[in-house]
Design an enzyme around this catalytic site. Sequence first.
Site, PDB file in Angstrom:
ATOM      1  N   THR A   2      -3.426  27.305  25.382  1.00 34.77           N
ATOM      2  CA  THR A   2      -2.976  27.748  23.196  1.00 34.77           C
ATOM      3  C   THR A   2      -3.040  25.661  22.683  1.00 34.77           C
ATOM      4  O   THR A   2      -4.139  25.788  21.934  1.00 34.77           O
ATOM      5  CB  THR A   2      -2.514  28.489  23.210  1.00 34.77           C
ATOM      6  OG1 THR A   2      -2.939  29.952  23.324  1.00 34.77           O
ATOM      7  CG2 THR A   2      -2.674  28.627  21.181  1.00 34.77           C
TER       8      THR A   2
ATOM      9  N   ASN B 181       0.891   8.335   1.204  1.00 36.51           N
ATOM     10  CA  ASN B 181       1.357  10.083   0.455  1.00 36.51           C
ATOM     11  C   ASN B 181       2.730   9.584   1.328  1.00 36.51           C
ATOM     12  O   ASN B 181       3.342  10.275   1.006  1.00 36.51           O
ATOM     13  CB  ASN B 181       0.138  10.770   1.398  1.00 36.51           C
ATOM     14  CG  ASN B 181      -1.301  10.669   1.070  1.00 36.51           C
ATOM     15  OD1 ASN B 181      -0.676  11.100  -0.875  1.00 36.51           O
ATOM     16  ND2 ASN B 181      -2.397  10.627   1.308  1.00 36.51           N
ATOM     17  N   THR B 182       3.010   8.949   2.585  1.00 33.37           N
ATOM     18  CA  THR B 182       3.563   9.362   2.958  1.00 33.37           C
ATOM     19  C   THR B 182       4.790   7.794   3.750  1.00 33.37           C
ATOM     20  O   THR B 182       5.483   8.213   3.444  1.00 33.37           O
ATOM     21  CB  THR B 182       3.231   9.655   4.964  1.00 33.37           C
ATOM     22  OG1 THR B 182       2.707  10.684   4.820  1.00 33.37           O
ATOM     23  CG2 THR B 182       4.342   9.836   5.681  1.00 33.37           C
TER      24      THR B 182
ATOM     25  N   ASP C 228       0.750  -1.177   0.181  1.00 40.13           N
ATOM     26  CA  ASP C 228       0.054  -0.242  -0.128  1.00 40.13           C
ATOM     27  C   ASP C 228       0.539   1.211   0.075  1.00 40.13           C
ATOM     28  O   ASP C 228       1.570   1.467   0.907  1.00 40.13           O
ATOM     29  CB  ASP C 228      -1.356   0.059   1.141  1.00 40.13           C
ATOM     30  CG  ASP C 228      -2.027   1.062   1.550  1.00 40.13           C
ATOM     31  OD1 ASP C 228      -2.259   2.051  -0.022  1.00 40.13           O
ATOM     32  OD2 ASP C 228      -2.034   1.582   2.590  1.00 40.13           O
TER      33      ASP C 228
ATOM     34  N   VAL D 175      -7.413   4.697  -4.937  1.00 38.74           N
ATOM     35  CA  VAL D 175      -6.964   2.954  -4.721  1.00 38.74           C
ATOM     36  C   VAL D 175      -7.174   3.111  -3.186  1.00 38.74           C
ATOM     37  O   VAL D 175      -7.644   1.695  -2.563  1.00 38.74           O
ATOM     38  CB  VAL D 175      -7.031   3.143  -5.731  1.00 38.74           C
ATOM     39  CG1 VAL D 175      -4.804   3.070  -5.628  1.00 38.74           C
ATOM     40  CG2 VAL D 175      -6.187   1.212  -6.262  1.00 38.74           C
ATOM     41  N   ASP D 176      -6.545   3.564  -2.062  1.00 39.87           N
ATOM     42  CA  ASP D 176      -6.841   3.385  -1.209  1.00 39.87           C
ATOM     43  C   ASP D 176      -7.994   3.310  -0.193  1.00 39.87           C
ATOM     44  O   ASP D 176      -8.175   2.450   0.404  1.00 39.87           O
ATOM     45  CB  ASP D 176      -5.639   4.598  -0.395  1.00 39.87           C
ATOM     46  CG  ASP D 176      -5.980   5.949  -0.714  1.00 39.87           C
ATOM     47  OD1 ASP D 176      -6.840   6.009  -1.845  1.00 39.87           O
ATOM     48  OD2 ASP D 176      -5.513   6.663   0.098  1.00 39.87           O
TER      49      ASP D 176
ATOM     50  N   LYS E 161       2.924   0.855   3.261  1.00 46.92           N
ATOM     51  CA  LYS E 161       2.880  -0.268   3.923  1.00 46.92           C
ATOM     52  C   LYS E 161       2.487  -1.490   3.454  1.00 46.92           C
ATOM     53  O   LYS E 161       2.324  -1.645   2.104  1.00 46.92           O
ATOM     54  CB  LYS E 161       1.430  -0.027   4.133  1.00 46.92           C
ATOM     55  CG  LYS E 161       1.534   0.687   5.929  1.00 46.92           C
ATOM     56  CD  LYS E 161       1.379   2.447   5.675  1.00 46.92           C
ATOM     57  CE  LYS E 161       0.506   2.738   4.537  1.00 46.92           C
ATOM     58  NZ  LYS E 161       0.288   4.074   4.231  1.00 46.92           N
TER      59      LYS E 161
ATOM     60  N   THR F 130      -2.218  11.237   6.300  1.00 46.40           N
ATOM     61  CA  THR F 130      -1.801  12.345   5.684  1.00 46.40           C
ATOM     62  C   THR F 130      -2.984  13.193   5.532  1.00 46.40           C
ATOM     63  O   THR F 130      -3.461  14.297   6.505  1.00 46.40           O
ATOM     64  CB  THR F 130      -0.861  12.420   5.084  1.00 46.40           C
ATOM     65  OG1 THR F 130       0.020  12.101   4.710  1.00 46.40           O
ATOM     66  CG2 THR F 130      -0.882  13.968   5.149  1.00 46.40           C
TER      67      THR F 130
END
EC number: 2.7.1.33
Length: 238
Positions: free
Chosen positions: A172, A9-10, A6, A98-99, A13, A122
């Site tokens: 914050t 984007n990052t 797989d 496709v993912d 796998k 992502t």
Amino acid sequence: MIVCLDSGNTRIKWGVHDGVKWLAQGAVAHAEVGALSRLVAEWPLPEKVMLANVAGVEAGSRIREQLAAWAPVFHEVRPELRRCGVTNLYKSPERLGVDRWCALLGARSLVDSATVVVMAGTATTIDTLDADGNFLGGVIMPGIGLMLRSLAHGTAALPFADGEYATYPRCTDDAIVTGVIDAQAGAIERIFSRLDDPAASCLLSGGYAEQIAVHLVVRHRLADNLPLEGLRHLALKS
């Protein structure tokens, strides 16, 4: 033996499956694609290599180069109108990522009731399957990391937050982290409520899945690497 890849984007796998169970799973960054060569060293020749790639043609070519001698034939998956009990109702079925398609197939292989399928990486995708396996549609939103970075980069005074979730944030950093998580969980719960099905469930996968899941009030469970599950299911059914 089946090898599933797989390419997101990052990271890439990967998983090795013997037809009954996963023998191993892992992930490498795209910049470290050479690490995939350890599959060649550690495992015998596979019967099938399944690839889902959303990272572009160049990334796909680099993966193939690393495994070419070991796995000369790749089955690169494309979204379809109908497969493995899932009917793709996207306006143009072939344009669904496709993912997302593989995650839907993976979810359907695990659960046969109406399901909200969440991929929290992502980007966060929230897709809906009805009880009959129809993919009704879904949404795409920035993932937790992207939301945090956008506030840090797009404003003059807000930091890249390293806070904690709080019911009533009083600093914050906590306010930013809480807002981002509530945005993710709120979107999932809003979409889940539209199913109006008492048997419905929610499956979450991806790097931020656990961080979101602990704040959900709807029925849910974590599912490791849903796209890999979809690739596995496709390989066994084809």
